[in-house]
Design a protein around this motif. Structure first.
Motif, short mmCIF file in Angstrom:
data_model
loop_
_atom_site.label_atom_id
_atom_site.label_comp_id
_atom_site.label_asym_id
_atom_site.label_seq_id
_atom_site.Cartn_x
_atom_site.Cartn_y
_atom_site.Cartn_z
N PRO A 281 0.73 -1.24 0.08
CA PRO A 281 0.01 -0.12 0.04
C PRO A 281 0.73 1.13 0.02
O PRO A 281 1.96 1.44 0.64
CB PRO A 281 -0.74 0.00 1.32
CG PRO A 281 -0.62 -1.55 1.97
CD PRO A 281 0.57 -2.01 1.30
N CYS A 282 0.54 2.25 -0.56
CA CYS A 282 1.02 3.61 -0.81
C CYS A 282 1.02 4.15 0.62
O CYS A 282 -0.07 4.20 1.27
CB CYS A 282 0.42 4.63 -1.75
SG CYS A 282 0.92 6.20 -1.73
N ALA A 283 2.30 4.88 1.09
CA ALA A 283 2.35 5.29 2.43
C ALA A 283 1.34 6.64 2.60
O ALA A 283 0.91 6.68 3.81
CB ALA A 283 3.84 5.74 2.91
N VAL A 284 1.09 7.57 1.67
CA VAL A 284 0.21 8.31 1.54
C VAL A 284 -1.18 7.99 1.41
O VAL A 284 -2.20 8.44 2.28
CB VAL A 284 0.49 9.51 0.61
CG1 VAL A 284 -0.08 10.66 0.87
CG2 VAL A 284 2.18 9.77 0.76
N CYS A 285 -1.52 7.43 0.39
CA CYS A 285 -2.98 7.40 -0.08
C CYS A 285 -3.47 5.79 0.21
O CYS A 285 -4.91 5.68 0.27
CB CYS A 285 -3.18 7.81 -1.37
SG CYS A 285 -2.67 6.94 -2.72
N GLY A 286 -2.73 4.89 0.19
CA GLY A 286 -3.10 3.48 0.57
C GLY A 286 -3.29 2.71 -0.69
O GLY A 286 -3.69 1.50 -0.60
N ASN A 287 -3.45 3.37 -1.76
CA ASN A 287 -3.64 2.50 -3.10
C ASN A 287 -2.17 1.59 -3.58
O ASN A 287 -0.97 1.96 -2.85
CB ASN A 287 -3.64 3.55 -4.27
CG ASN A 287 -5.00 4.22 -4.32
OD1 ASN A 287 -5.99 3.43 -4.60
ND2 ASN A 287 -5.23 5.16 -4.01
N PRO A 288 -2.46 0.60 -4.11
CA PRO A 288 -1.28 -0.28 -4.45
C PRO A 288 -0.27 0.40 -5.00
O PRO A 288 -0.28 1.17 -5.98
CB PRO A 288 -1.98 -1.35 -5.53
CG PRO A 288 -3.17 -1.25 -5.35
CD PRO A 288 -3.81 0.28 -4.96
N SER A 289 1.04 -0.01 -4.53
CA SER A 289 2.34 0.52 -5.13
C SER A 289 3.19 -0.34 -5.17
O SER A 289 3.16 -1.31 -4.58
CB SER A 289 2.74 1.85 -4.15
OG SER A 289 3.27 1.54 -3.12
N THR A 290 4.35 -0.12 -5.81
CA THR A 290 5.30 -1.08 -5.79
C THR A 290 6.81 -0.69 -4.88
O THR A 290 7.21 -1.66 -4.53
CB THR A 290 5.78 -1.49 -7.34
OG1 THR A 290 6.37 0.03 -7.88
CG2 THR A 290 5.23 -2.09 -8.34
N LYS A 291 6.75 0.42 -4.85
CA LYS A 291 7.93 0.89 -3.84
C LYS A 291 7.19 1.60 -2.53
O LYS A 291 8.12 2.29 -2.20
CB LYS A 291 8.63 1.75 -4.75
CG LYS A 291 9.44 1.02 -5.73
CD LYS A 291 10.67 1.99 -6.34
CE LYS A 291 10.78 1.46 -7.70
NZ LYS A 291 10.81 2.02 -8.85
N GLY A 292 6.21 1.56 -2.07
CA GLY A 292 5.58 2.20 -1.17
C GLY A 292 5.09 3.49 -1.17
O GLY A 292 4.56 4.12 -0.52
N LEU A 293 5.33 4.23 -2.38
CA LEU A 293 4.52 5.47 -2.78
C LEU A 293 3.99 5.36 -4.07
O LEU A 293 4.88 4.89 -5.13
CB LEU A 293 5.78 6.45 -2.77
CG LEU A 293 5.23 7.97 -3.00
CD1 LEU A 293 4.44 8.40 -1.79
CD2 LEU A 293 6.35 9.08 -3.08
N CYS A 294 3.05 5.54 -4.43
CA CYS A 294 2.42 5.19 -5.67
C CYS A 294 2.72 6.29 -6.52
O CYS A 294 3.07 7.46 -6.38
CB CYS A 294 0.74 5.32 -5.54
SG CYS A 294 0.06 6.59 -5.34
N ASN A 295 2.57 6.10 -7.91
CA ASN A 295 2.79 7.01 -9.28
C ASN A 295 2.13 8.32 -8.74
O ASN A 295 2.72 9.49 -9.14
CB ASN A 295 2.60 6.54 -10.43
CG ASN A 295 3.65 5.14 -10.74
OD1 ASN A 295 4.64 5.49 -10.19
ND2 ASN A 295 3.23 4.60 -11.73
N VAL A 296 0.88 8.28 -8.32
CA VAL A 296 0.10 9.50 -8.16
C VAL A 296 0.63 10.33 -7.28
O VAL A 296 0.83 11.60 -7.69
CB VAL A 296 -1.24 9.23 -8.12
CG1 VAL A 296 -2.24 10.42 -7.64
CG2 VAL A 296 -1.87 8.62 -9.30
N CYS A 297 1.18 9.77 -5.95
CA CYS A 297 1.62 10.62 -5.08
C CYS A 297 2.87 11.06 -5.30
O CYS A 297 3.45 12.08 -4.89
CB CYS A 297 1.43 9.74 -3.58
SG CYS A 297 -0.32 9.50 -3.15
#
Ligand code: SF4
Ligand code: ZN
Length: 312
Positions: A281-297
């Motif tokens: 999960p993205c650390a900021v928004c919770g959406n799936p990510s590969t490195k802990g921060l999603c592309n959007v954030c």
């Protein structure tokens, strides 16, 4: 005198070079609907009784997709919802958003509109205000935000399947570009049968077996409006060269695009099963990510750092 329509014997107006058929207008239109129906069935894209979001930017391809799916939905029991994203590009998007609203109303389809401004705090004009300092293209930035925006619109409408208007030409161009970049993951993601359990939204491309010029012709024959101007940020670079190259191949060897599509399907099918990618999960928004921060954030941070705008 034009040749007779291969299907009904009436006067034809179009030669489908890759198949040798000559078609009249009604048979041409029916063939596009039938081809789309078969693609949907072949890849199990839509289920009976399902609520389906259709990403409708208001361009000819997406209007045609909504139109075709609407004619197919009768009797198959799925409900369509038109999903429109207003990126916020002054003097450009207003027209296509009007077209999207017009068609939704004409067909009696519910429409959900989301804007970059409400989702991210800035519109696209503001987000791209650091043109001179970056090496990432406007469309790459916009694409990251738009994908998430469509997902948001789908969530609001209670939908888990989103149909996008990518046609055969788009599909083949993506295949060739991913090959050129050696992007093995993305080659695998082209597999239409892939269902990624990590992502709540499933994306399907019902036009992926229809040539771009035939989608445009269908839109024209159906009386769908065409947008008069193009996005001021459009910069396609390599993609437009690949498009020209594939079009040249098709002129010299009718049917080459279908051959390339088949190659893409075979390669992507092998690669999609070869490796399942893990997400966290993205650390900021919770959406799936590969490195802990999603592309959007990640992109939002870059926009905030480089422009005077920050999300409110
Ligand atoms: Fe966004 Fe590029 Fe489309 Fe413009 S052309 S709306 S920048 S993706
Ligand atoms: Zn995030």
């Amino acid at each position: 005198m034009s040749a007779a329509c291969t299907k009904c014997g009436g006067p034809s107006f179009y030669v489908r070079r890759y198949s040798g058929e000559t078609l009249c207008q009604p048979c041409f239109k029916a063939s596009i609907i039938e081809k789309t129906r078969r693609t949907i069935a072949k890849f199990g894209m839509l289920q009976r009784g399902e609520r389906v979001g259709v990403a409708v930017s208001g361009g000819k391809d997406s209007l045609a997709l909504l139109y075709v799916l609407h004619s197919l939905s009768t009797g198959r029991g799925y409900t369509l919802i038109s999903l429109t994203v207003d990126e916020g590009v002054q003097g450009y998007r207003d027209e296509s958003i009007r077209h999207a609203a017009w068609l939704a109303e004409k067909l009696g389809v519910e429409q959900v509109v989301v804007t970059y401004k409400e989702l991210y705090g800035f519109d696209l004009d503001q987000a791209l205000d650091w043109k001179d300092e970056r090496d990432v293209s406007s469309c790459s930035i916009c694409g990251i935000f738009r994908r998430r925006a469509i997902d948001e619109a789908a969530k609001r409408a209670g939908i888990t399947t989103i149909a996008t208007a990518h046609n055969l030409d788009d599909y083949v161009q993506s295949f060739m570009m991913n090959l050129m970049h050696g992007d093995v993951d993305r080659l695998g993601w082209l597999d239409p049968l892939v269902v990624d359990q990590d992502f709540p939204m499933r994306r399907v491309k019902p036009f992926m077996e229809v040539y771009e010029e035939e989608v445009a012709l269908y839109a024209h024959l159906s009386g769908l409006p065409f947008q008069s101007n193009s996005c001021p940020y459009m910069h396609e670079g390599l993609r437009s060269e690949v498009r020209d190259y594939v079009n040249e191949l098709e002129v010299k060897h009718p049917g080459m695009k279908n051959v390339l599509l088949n190659s893409a399907l075979q390669v992507s099918a092998r690669l999609s099963t070869a490796k399942a990618h893990e997400t966290i999960p993205c650390a900021v928004c919770g959406n799936p990510s590969t490195k802990g921060l999603c592309n959007v954030c990640r992109m939002k941070r870059m926009v905030e750092q480089h422009t005077k705008y920050s999300p409110g």
